[in-house]
Write an enzyme that holds these catalytic residues in place. Structure first.
Site, mmCIF file in Angstrom:
data_model
loop_
_atom_site.group_PDB
_atom_site.id
_atom_site.type_symbol
_atom_site.label_atom_id
_atom_site.label_comp_id
_atom_site.label_asym_id
_atom_site.label_seq_id
_atom_site.Cartn_x
_atom_site.Cartn_y
_atom_site.Cartn_z
ATOM 1 N N SER B 61 0.886 -1.229 0.000
ATOM 2 C CA SER B 61 0.161 0.096 -0.012
ATOM 3 C C SER B 61 0.850 1.285 0.110
ATOM 4 C CB SER B 61 -1.129 0.178 1.254
ATOM 5 O OG SER B 61 -2.067 -1.083 1.034
ATOM 6 N N LYS B 64 0.305 3.463 -2.721
ATOM 7 C CA LYS B 64 -0.803 4.121 -3.114
ATOM 8 C C LYS B 64 -0.676 5.614 -2.864
ATOM 9 C CE LYS B 64 -4.235 0.877 -1.004
ATOM 10 N NZ LYS B 64 -3.610 -0.360 -1.149
ATOM 11 N N TYR B 180 -3.409 -2.497 -10.585
ATOM 12 C CA TYR B 180 -3.244 -2.195 -9.020
ATOM 13 C C TYR B 180 -2.447 -3.308 -8.396
ATOM 14 C CZ TYR B 180 -4.899 -2.733 -4.239
ATOM 15 O OH TYR B 180 -4.873 -2.450 -2.868
ATOM 16 N N TYR B 230 -4.686 3.160 7.850
ATOM 17 C CA TYR B 230 -5.733 2.176 8.383
ATOM 18 C C TYR B 230 -6.601 2.410 9.275
ATOM 19 C CZ TYR B 230 -2.680 -0.849 5.315
ATOM 20 O OH TYR B 230 -1.718 -1.186 4.443
ATOM 21 N N VAL B 248 0.849 -3.495 4.038
ATOM 22 C CA VAL B 248 0.910 -4.895 4.815
ATOM 23 C C VAL B 248 2.240 -5.603 4.563
ATOM 24 C CG1 VAL B 248 -1.634 -5.165 4.824
ATOM 25 C CG2 VAL B 248 -0.432 -6.011 2.814
#
Lengths: 294, 294, 294, 294
Positions: B61, B64, B180, B230, B248
């Protein structure tokens, strides 16, 4: 009975055309909203009809009843409690960790379709064979409806992937979706469907033999009463008082145990996704006959 | 700074190995849990490291942040509010009618990936080019991780179909998922990532030129602080007080505006999905330096 | 600074009067919607004002900042994560089993009030004493507002009983509600509030001595940034980038660490419950000064 | 029938003592878990019993059936759909904006109690009079249970305040709670309750005259079947197939239309709050008699 159906049809006439035709499946949206048909198949073999009772329509979720009846034991993978959320709710399914709350939600029917596919190798074939034998009419898949639903069915794909993500599908997601969508796209008339579902009013005895043991039929009827009308089950039980299942094609199947099966069709839907004129027709039918399970 | 990093590493040593390595992507589950690396890239071009600061890990992530920076204006399709539900929650997305709550949730990053794909024709290519240029190290996709994630990624498929069902993807679902997943499977080291993210501490100025205007960098940092960790954002802000994004794979990128970018990596995750030793290292770092945005 | 405030006031003039005055507390609904005031208290003791900066208004949830600062350690009874539901949501509180998600929700402030009541024997008295000392103005409770809120405050009573049902209040529900409501009904001006909150920009140092240790002030600021603006925290961080707390009386307190505290007031609220003109004024203020924590 | 009851009692013996006695009302927690009683009142006036069928127990939520029957039209203030959340859920009530989903949830019964209080001036008095007349036994309130429930009933207070906050109570919250709690604390035996509920199996005809018109009795039975067993309605319909209402005192009332009312009692509860041995006894009863509405 014939005059009762005529009387029911007359009473609900003002409601026919109310509500909205399901539009999320483009091909369904083209059906004229002002159709109305109703048929009663009695346990002794008579069939009565009114209005468009012989005109085929898209059975959609009515197929879920037959898939459940044919799929064998599914209760390790699906519950039997009502859902307070919409029939295609992802939130409910996620909260229940991929165990659909009941077999009449889309997610639940994906699971029963998966089981039927494993059991027979051809879920939609098994469904068509059963419906054809019991109704006496050829149960054909409307290819335009199936194609339309597959092309736009992102929500069902999301549900199937979420179930699969919890390890609760045995077949590939795309196969399950394909059989599910084609099963929903079967077209039959009210008279055909009432005939095909007659085993539900006859303790499991169908036209071509035993479909289910009596105890399982009671349970299927109970599950329909508690879960069959989307998030309008309480209202329907209050007004009509019969086990029933509705579909977004505008059909409703209702069972009067030991007496008859009623199928009604009118495409205009209420906010829950149930046929406006269909619910009213079943309410009028129970008032006129005095029949109810309560 | 070097001695600060050594001190931080010494302090968190007892925590390294605690927590659980992400196992829902099988290939990630094979990384030894007792790794720890940390790097600081300062605005004047120095890079300091401790532990496994040069060993590549799966950015997951963390990508992102870069996808968002490169995607252009995305705010018609994604919000910037924190989520109280898990990063792959379907319920949140459904409640928000297919508008992901922020670009750091999986659903949000699917939307920014879709936008970057439309903008460049090759989202993962654009991401790799940027990371390679800014870090000076070749940003390669770990094919085993990508394949593992695609094969088991039913939840991401469910999220993508749900977004698509609301009409909020421009590219086919399978293409968006592919870009992705490969973007998440890029492998880089702490030192590489700290260098690549340095524009966030320099008002948008990267190694190879301006990446974003200063106002947009402030906003990106603000969105990280509120949404980047998160459902542990409040706890992280309370303990560390820096804009940050975790993955993660065990990585965390944190920004000290006008001073430096810190990247820390240790694969053991807490219940929110944040690196146990990573969070502790950043807390120790802010205590030792006195740096915080508050 | 004075000219900056004048410029801000001029820029937001068109927005003053937009939004809706909180009406669920009848006495609050009587305040004219077109008020606007703003004050800045700097760390070196200067206070600047524009518009109605000297006119008292109902502090409402701004009091939650001071209650939290005075209550001591509360983190065994309240979290510090943002909430995505409304500030008076029962669902969130029930899901979290009576542990309010943060001290700036109503439920959270009931818990901090309970703690302050236990600590001092008179929560609202302690609050008034502190505000009076730090602001230099007498902090009085508006009896009409308090009575109005108590008479119609069924939701707060429901929240308090739910917290109590989980065993998380030490004092009787009615006492906690009484102190909470009277604390919200304190009336002070922008200038008074900016002065009273100055310890948040000075590392915990108030006018009459140390209020909190520096580390606790950082944490309080961090918690405000992540939780202080109801369910609009992300939008506020994106647009303004400062720790802040808003109240339904139309006030907002914002902190620029090591520089100043800003208090702005205008009664028209947006859908989240934040002052429309107040948010715009703080955004303009950060644009003009370049001050932001990012 | 007597031998059927003996047979049922023998079959469920191994289950008596399983489950947990409701402990959130301290006085209820003192009842021995190994009690079991069962009574059947037939439409022709016979009453059969087994086990502790003559021993009074706390009716708790069984009173909701009688309050609903006596309250007149309540459907402007309460729905008739099942709830998937717990019987004392605040979240469900908040989502439905203070309109309880059905009259058998605590919130719904607070609303019917409020209506009965308005209609009669003394809700618990009306309830006691009715139960005494129809059962022939004096329906007395167990003061210890009522006091215990009032002292610890923060959740019910929260529910009542939330309903009141939506403007849906006509009487003061404390009065409604008082009548509700005392109505739940009435103690009667299985035989008494079966007699008192006999109007539900006789189309509305009670011992002392007409209680409700036949159509309303059908609707009340339908609402019980869909909503009467907390979040275990689907399971109960599947296994038993009768309209029924359970209480946390361990009682269950079930109706076989046109035949009889069955009341069973055993204090050990399952996770839904339904009597473990009670549900099993009703299942055995329907298997032995073949009676079911399906």
């Amino acid at each position: 009975m014939q005059s009762t159906l005529e009387e029911v049809a007359a009473r609900v006439r003002p409601l026919v055309g109310q509500g909205r035709v399901a539009s999320y499946i483009p091909a369904l949206g083209e059906v004229p909203v002002d159709r109305f048909g109703m048929a009663v198949a009695t346990v002794d073999g008579e069939v009565y009809g009114a209005g468009d009772s012989g005109r085929p329509f898209s059975v959609q979720s009515l197929s879920k009843v037959f898939t459940l009846a044919l799929a064998g034991d599914v209760w390790d993978r699906v519950g039997r409690e009502p859902s307070t959320l919409a029939f295609d709710s992802l939130a409910q399914l996620e909260q229940d960790r991929g165990m659909p709350r009941n077999p009449f939600l889309n997610a639940g029917a994906l699971v029963t379709t998966d089981r039927l596919l494993t059991r027979t190798g051809d879920a939609v074939g098994a469904l068509r064979r059963f419906l054809t034998e019991e109704s006496g009419a050829p149960a054909t898949v409307d290819g335009a409806v199936a194609a339309s639903e597959l092309a736009t069915g992102h929500r069902n794909a999301a549900l199937a992937h979420l179930v699969a993500g919890y390890g609760k599908l045995d077949n590939p997601v795309d196969d399950v979706l394909d059989h599910y969508v084609r099963g929903c796209a079967i077209a039959l008339s009210c008279a055909d469907l009432a005939r095909a579902a007659l085993f539900l009013a006859r303790g499991g005895e169908g036209r071509s033999g035993r479909v289910l043991p009596p105890a399982d039929v009671k349970r299927l009827n109970a599950t329909m009463l508690v879960c069959g009308m989307y998030d309008g089950v309480g209202e329907f039980a209050y007004r009509v008082g019969l086990p029933a299942k509705s579909g977004v094609g505008g059909g409703i199947l209702a069972v009067v145990p030991n007496r008859c099966v009623v199928c009604v069709w009118s495409p205009g839907l209420d906010a829950c996704g149930n046929s406006v004129a269909g619910v009213a027709a079943l309410e009028a039918f129970t008032v006129l006959t005095g029949w109810s399970v309560f």
